[in-house]
Design an enzyme around this catalytic site. Structure first.
Site, PDB file in Angstrom:
ATOM      1  N   TYR A  96      -2.086  -1.166   9.758  1.00 41.36           N
ATOM      2  CA  TYR A  96      -2.282  -1.846   8.300  1.00 41.36           C
ATOM      3  C   TYR A  96      -1.116  -1.305   7.746  1.00 41.36           C
ATOM      4  O   TYR A  96      -0.535  -1.985   7.127  1.00 41.36           O
ATOM      5  CB  TYR A  96      -3.684  -1.001   7.901  1.00 41.36           C
TER       6      TYR A  96
ATOM      7  N   SER B 271       0.882  -1.197   0.070  1.00 40.40           N
ATOM      8  CA  SER B 271       0.143   0.030  -0.035  1.00 40.40           C
ATOM      9  C   SER B 271       1.203   1.137   0.034  1.00 40.40           C
ATOM     10  O   SER B 271       1.926   1.456   0.513  1.00 40.40           O
ATOM     11  CB  SER B 271      -0.959   0.046   1.360  1.00 40.40           C
TER      12      SER B 271
END
Length: 247
Positions: free
Chosen positions: A155, A142
């Site tokens: 995350y 990400s």
């Protein structure tokens, strides 16, 4: 071009990548956890376009189920394609959580860890004996590993660790010519984290050099390239697919 396993293939980037890879002649084993109907719809779409695909259930957070999953993969390879080896693995399954660090619970932390780091580590380990020499691994990371976004600390931290793990995979599997790379999407129009409303999408588009948020197809094309001969000399890299997000 061989058979690929892609986790989380029932929706979003995973479903799009599965269909894109099938169009390029790859066999696809896609996994789902909670939505078998969506997964089988992807399989049907692939088959209607002339490809071959199988959907298998897998909870990426349940390491104890991986041996049985491997056996299911062996069966699918033999019954559907008449082969015994995999050409690639895409560790894509995941979910988002927007929560400031001060209010993240241990259960939320552990859940994200299990799906985004522990799961890919041990699933890769479990499927490694099935992977043919010259296979390719793609791990989904990400852009939050590069740009700090308040509310996604666990995350992003686990995705950053996955990028490090990717380099170690490339190092350790290199003797078998197995490549490992990570793909790092920016803002993409998917259901991850609850999806995008119009106001949030406009904000993200304004922060992106190309003036829009990404589509799943934008990421799927890069995943497919890394799994193909076109990416044969790309190894141990994290490729950001974000249209120039916050540069």
């Amino acid at each position: 071009m061989g058979v690929i396993v892609i986790t989380g293939g029932s929706r979003g980037i995973g479903a799009c990548a599965a269909e894109y890879m099938a169009r390029r002649g790859m066999g696809v084993i896609l996994t789902y956890n909670a939505n078998p109907a969506a997964a089988h719809a992807v399989v049907q779409h692939i088959e209607q376009a002339g490809g071959k695909a199988v959907a298998l259930k897998l909870d990426v957070a349940d390491v104890g189920s991986f041996a049985a999953f491997r056996d299911s993969v062996v069966g699918a390879l033999s019954e559907t394609w008449g082969v015994s080896t995999l050409a690639g693995l895409v560790n894509n399954a995941g979910y988002g959580l927007f929560n400031p660090m001060e209010s993240v619970s241990e259960a939320q932390f552990d859940g994200l860890f299990g799906v985004h780091l522990k799961g890919p580590f041990f699933l890769t380990q479990t499927l490694l004996p099935l992977m043919g020499n010259g296979a390719s691994i793609v791990n989904l990371s990400s852009a939050t590993t590069r740009v700090a976004t308040a509310g996604v600390a666990p995350y992003a931290a686990f995705k950053g660790a996955l990028e490090v793990l990717t380099r170690y995979m490339a190092k350790e599997f290199g003797e078998r010519r197995i490549r490992a790379n990570a793909v790092s999407p920016g803002a993409i129009r998917t259901e991850l984290g609850g999806g995008l409303n119009d106001e949030f999408e406009a904000l993200l588009a304004s922060q992106t050099a190309l003036g829009r948020v990404g589509e799943p197809e934008d990421v799927a094309r890069v995943i497919a390239m890394l799994l193909s001969e076109e990416g044969a000399w790309i190894n141990a890299q994290t490729i950001e697919v974000a249209g120039g997000y916050i540069i």
